[in-house]
Design a protein around this motif. Structure first.
Motif, short mmCIF file in Angstrom:
data_model
loop_
_atom_site.label_atom_id
_atom_site.label_comp_id
_atom_site.label_asym_id
_atom_site.label_seq_id
_atom_site.Cartn_x
_atom_site.Cartn_y
_atom_site.Cartn_z
N ARG A 1 7.56 -1.83 -9.72
CA ARG A 1 7.24 -0.65 -10.54
C ARG A 1 8.45 0.30 -10.63
O ARG A 1 8.73 0.86 -11.69
CB ARG A 1 6.04 0.07 -9.95
N GLU A 2 9.16 0.49 -9.50
CA GLU A 2 10.34 1.35 -9.53
C GLU A 2 11.41 0.80 -10.46
O GLU A 2 12.05 1.53 -11.22
CB GLU A 2 10.89 1.51 -8.13
N PRO B 1 4.80 0.09 1.38
CA PRO B 1 5.04 -0.45 0.03
C PRO B 1 5.43 -1.92 0.10
O PRO B 1 6.06 -2.37 1.06
CB PRO B 1 6.19 0.41 -0.49
N HIS C 1 -3.91 -6.48 -7.09
CA HIS C 1 -4.19 -5.24 -6.38
C HIS C 1 -5.59 -4.75 -6.69
O HIS C 1 -6.33 -4.30 -5.79
CB HIS C 1 -3.15 -4.18 -6.77
N ARG D 1 4.89 -8.11 -12.07
CA ARG D 1 4.23 -6.83 -11.79
C ARG D 1 2.78 -6.84 -12.26
O ARG D 1 1.86 -6.38 -11.55
CB ARG D 1 4.99 -5.70 -12.47
N GLN E 1 5.26 -2.29 -5.51
CA GLN E 1 5.88 -0.97 -5.64
C GLN E 1 7.35 -1.08 -6.03
O GLN E 1 7.86 -0.29 -6.85
CB GLN E 1 5.75 -0.20 -4.31
N SER F 1 -0.41 -6.39 -10.04
CA SER F 1 -1.30 -5.26 -10.34
C SER F 1 -2.75 -5.74 -10.44
O SER F 1 -3.66 -5.09 -9.92
CB SER F 1 -0.87 -4.58 -11.65
N SER G 1 0.85 -1.18 0.00
CA SER G 1 0.00 0.00 0.00
C SER G 1 0.88 1.23 0.00
O SER G 1 2.12 1.15 0.04
CB SER G 1 -0.90 -0.02 1.24
N THR G 2 0.24 2.39 -0.06
CA THR G 2 1.01 3.65 -0.06
C THR G 2 1.80 3.79 1.23
O THR G 2 2.96 4.23 1.23
CB THR G 2 0.06 4.84 -0.23
#
Length: 881
Positions: free
Chosen positions: A304-305, A297, A511, A504, A301, A508, A293-294
């Motif tokens: 994605r980076e 992470p 998610h 990912r 996350q 996703s 989550s924000t």
């Protein structure tokens, strides 16, 4: 003869049988009725009187009642007969007896004779009380026992004292045992009731069968229970219905709240299944951690980076491809050079080839003349040699040169193609590495401008070594190897990146699914929370009604418990009552049939019974088959007359007493319930057959003739007689003992003993009349009953002498008939009739019955001989086969 309460106690024992599996509440209900039997039995089903009383009683006492088996001391064990015959009865004050009376009961037959109202019923009730412990008549009239049994003039009663003789001849006190002795009693009113069974509706026949066995009180007690007690119970949930109506407004909330656990479990199940499907062995928490989550992470996350950074590109340059392009160009160029050298060696042939080709090219324009001199090819003036033929022949000789040219041209074309490919490789190479003519490095400038000259081996210029190092072409090839190695490393990195992209993408997608799932779960939890708030508010607003409903539900549960217990109790009680006929009549079919046939001994053979089927349930019928049609079974109550039905009832009761081997049978005026034509058969079956030879029989009767017949046909040593007469003012029955018997021969013997010779002759004649009829019936048992008798005229009865002579002739003529009593009878009849020698015996029988003035005295010896002869005939058993 037992009371309804006594029979009900048996039902209570039946409820507690080990294999019964009766619910405890049913046993509680049965115990409640038992503990309050008197008050319950005093009610009826009319206007639900019994139901109202029972419901009120149950509400007060039901839960406190012990469902265990009660101790019923009033029920005897019925362990067997402790005595063989009654010996003495002492009663009074008791019912009609004001003073104490003693009765000797030691004889096998005890006769009580007297008119109605003289005390016979009181005597039987004394026996009933002494044997059974209660008097059924008082219970039927619902009169307290102490009140019913007291003598109204004395105002009290003393329990009768009854003793008996055991197997050792010792006198013992008879203990009350209603179970053992209830079938020792045979009453007139029970036979009367049974005789009316055919006229009753089918629904009442069970009651009358119960009445036959003295269980009509119990049957009536059972029949007074109402079909249902629902009307007396509070079974309608009025408060509950109002609450239900109000709850309709929150029905959805209630349903939602009721399914909370199921809903949460469903969400949990979806979470587990999705996590397991995403990756085997994962939990939902692990999947949430990976998605992140924000605030926290996770793996998603991080991926994605990594993947947001530009991906490295591939040069796509391979050293081997570069070398192959150089080699292809070199090989194509060398082939061109070789073929060009070969063509140079054949330069002359080339000129002729061109000439011949040109000649053939002109053939179409001047096919008949030489294209050079125009001389005719054929004719007077013609060429020495045909130019066209010579051109063809020349070209044939120059074909190899043509092929060489063609190969050379093909090699030139191949060199051009190889040159173009090499040029394209240079252009691609330079573009990939960003090489220009202005690049710093010389090899880059070479790649950007390799000095291409079409139709030449321009690439070979790069083969020239550069001062101090390798040629430019070699440098370019070496650089291609470096790029190829770089691409290999880059390709490995790109493959790893593809895996990260796939991971990912899956995370996703997870998610998105998790976000939707969380949203749905939050909505569901919010809806449940809101429903709970609304329900809590409803509970507060309706608290008083809810409390009332809870009390109502508890009350209805208690009422329903009573309802269920009553319904099952009533069903079992009726089932028990329905099974009583089978219990009471088990094993009596054949014995009752035999007794019935003996009672109706004078009926024609076809009208006697071949089979008797007594019912095994309360709804069953008494069926029988006649000897005339043994295969046909009919309803006894439809085909038998009232007199025969009475005989059947008496036969069933006697069969029951005989079946249980009752030591004593007491007839309470029962003989008077039978019509006259059957009394003789009953008397013979009871007192003259061997069946009841070891049974003590007590008879109360107001028929003087029946008593007389018993005394005449039974040995004097076996019976004793009591005569009851109405009181003479003191309200106490007169009990007469030691009265002269009515037996003819006893009277005759007494007259002889006191010297009254005339007084002995009349009873001797009566005894002979009785014996003659007895002998005639006896012969009938052996099919010898047809005799020849002279009659004085139409309608006359045979005279006694003619009857005796007919009997003697029949006996004397039956040559094949053998019996121990045959010869003594013949001898006695011959003496009486004066055959073959005339005697005074018959004259005395005739003269002794008539009044004569101044007659001479009878010879004492003849009278003694006559009496002794009669006594001897009377002692003959005259047994059947």
């Amino acid at each position: 003869m037992a009371s309804a309460e006594h029979d009900y106690q048996h039902f209570i024992q039946w409820l507690h049988r080990p294999d019964g599996e009766v619910p405890e509440d049913v046993r509680r209900f049965g115990r409640l009725v038992l503990d309050n039997f008197s008050s319950v039995s005093a009610t009826t089903r009319n206007r639900s009187q019994r139901s109202v009383y029972l419901v009120d009683l149950v509400r007060q006492q039901f839960t406190a009642i012990d469902p265990g088996q009660p101790q019923l001391n009033s029920i005897a064990t019925g362990a067997g007969w402790g005595w063989q015959s009654l010996s003495h009865l002492s009663l009074g004050p008791f019912r009609g007896f004001r003073n104490t009376e003693e009765f000797d009961l030691t004889r096998r037959i005890v006769l009580f004779y007297g008119p109605n109202g003289s005390g016979k019923t009181s005597l039987c009730e004394a026996l009933e009380f002494a044997l059974l412990g209660a008097v059924d008549e008082g219970a039927q009239k619902r009169i307290d026992a102490a009140q019913y049994l007291r003598n109204i003039h004395e105002g009290r009663f003393i329990p009768p004292q009854l003793t008996a003789l055991n197997a050792q001849g010792q006198r013992v006190v008879v203990q009350v045992d209603a179970d053992a002795y209830r079938f020792c009693f045979i009453e007139k009113n029970r036979i009367d009731s049974f005789s009316r069974i055919a006229a009753k509706p089918a629904g009442q026949k069970t009651e009358l069968i119960a009445a036959l066995f003295g269980m009509d009180d119990f049957n009536e007690f059972v029949s007074q229970f109402n079909e249902s007690i629902d009307a007396q119970l509070s079974l309608l949930p009025e408060q509950g219905q109002e609450l239900t109506r109000r709850r309709q407004a929150i029905a959805h909330d209630t349903e939602l709240l009721a399914g909370e656990a199921v809903s949460i479990a469903a969400f949990d199940q979806v979470e587990r299944e999705y996590a397991e499907a995403f990756q085997s062995g994962w939990t939902y928490a692990q999947l949430q951690q990976a998605v992140g989550s924000t605030e926290v992470p996770g793996r998603l996350q991080a991926l994605r980076e990594i993947l947001n950074k530009p991906a490295p590109s591939l040069y796509g340059i391979r050293q081997q491809d570069f070398l192959s392009a150089f080699c292809a160009a070199d090989e194509a160029h060398e082939l061109v050079e070789v073929l060009a050298g070969q063509l140079a060696l054949q330069q002359d042939g080339t000129a002729y080839q061109e000439l011949y080709t040109s000649v053939l090219g002109l053939q179409d324009l001047s096919p008949d003349h030489c294209p050079a001199c125009e001389t005719a090819i054929v004719g007077e003036q013609h060429v020495h040699a045909n130019p066209f033929v010579k051109a063809v022949q020349g070209l044939e000789h120059l074909r190899a040169l043509t092929q060489l040219k063609q190969r050379h041209q093909a090699a030139v074309d191949q060199r051009r193609i190889a040159s173009d490919k090499l040029q394209a490789f240079f252009a691609n190479f330079s573009q990939r590495v960003g090489a220009t003519v202005d690049s710093e490095h010389e090899v880059f400038r070479y790649l950007a401008n390799p000095s291409v000259q079409p139709g030449t081996a321009w690439w070979k210029v790069g083969y020239t070594p550069v001062a101090g190092g390798a040629s430019l072409s070699q440098q370019a090839v070496n650089y291609a190897l470096q790029l190829e190695e770089t691409d290999a490393a880059t390709q490995q990195n790109l493959e790893q990146r593809a895996q990260l992209i796939a991971e990912r993408d899956r995370l996703s997608e997870a998610h998105i699914v998790l976000t939707q799932h969380v949203t749905r779960r939050q909505h569901a939890c919010a809806a449940i929370a809101e429903a709970r708030q609304r329900i809590n508010a409803f509970e507060l607003q309706n608290a008083a009604l809810i409390e009332a409903v809870a009390e109502e539900e508890a009350r209805i549960a208690a009422e329903t418990r009573i309802q269920v217990a009553y319904n099952e109790f009533l069903s079992l009680l009726r089932h028990y009552r329905s099974g009583l006929p089978g219990t009471l009549m088990a094993g009596l079919n054949n014995l009752a049939m035999e007794l019935y046939n003996e009672f109706n001994v004078r009926d024609v053979a076809v009208d006697k019974l071949a089979a008797l089927h007594l019912p095994v349930t309360g709804d069953g019928r008494i069926e029988l088959s006649f000897i005339g049609s043994p295969q046909v079974r009919v309803d006894a109550l439809q085909v038998l007359s009232e007199g025969h039905v009475r005989c059947l009832g008496l036969a069933i009761l006697l069969a029951k007493a005989s079946h249980i081997q009752a030591p004593t049978v007491i007839f309470d005026d029962a003989i008077n319930a039978i019509d006259h034509e059957h009394k003789q058969g009953i008397r013979e079956a009871l007192f003259q057959n061997e069946r009841f030879a070891n049974t003590q029989i007590l008879v109360t009767c107001h028929s003087n003739e029946f008593i007389k017949d018993i005394q005449n046909n039974v040995d004097r040593a076996q019976w004793v007689s009591y005569t009851f007469r109405h009181h003479s003012g003191d309200h106490h029955p007169r009990v007469l003992r030691d009265l002269p018997p009515q037996a003819y021969l006893i009277i005759a013997r007494a007259a002889v003993n006191r010297g009254d010779h005339r007084g002995a002759l009349q009873p001797c004649r009566q005894a002979l009349e009785m014996l003659a009829n007895k002998i005639w019936r006896w012969l009938g048992h052996f099919d010898l009953g047809v005799i020849s008798v002279q009659l004085g005229g139409v309608g006359d009865q045979p005279s006694l002498r003619n009857l005796c002579e007919g009997l003697r002739v029949r006996l004397n003529g039956a040559r094949t008939f053998e019996h121990g009593d045959k010869q003594p009878l013949l001898d006695a009849l011959a003496l009486i009739l004066g055959i073959p020698e005339q005697t005074m015996l018959w004259q005395y029988l005739n003269k002794g019955t008539h009044e004569e003035q101044d007659r001479e005295d009878f010879d004492e010896g003849v009278v003694e001989q006559l009496v002794a002869l009669m006594e001897g005939m009377n002692t003959l058993g005259l047994r059947k086969r």
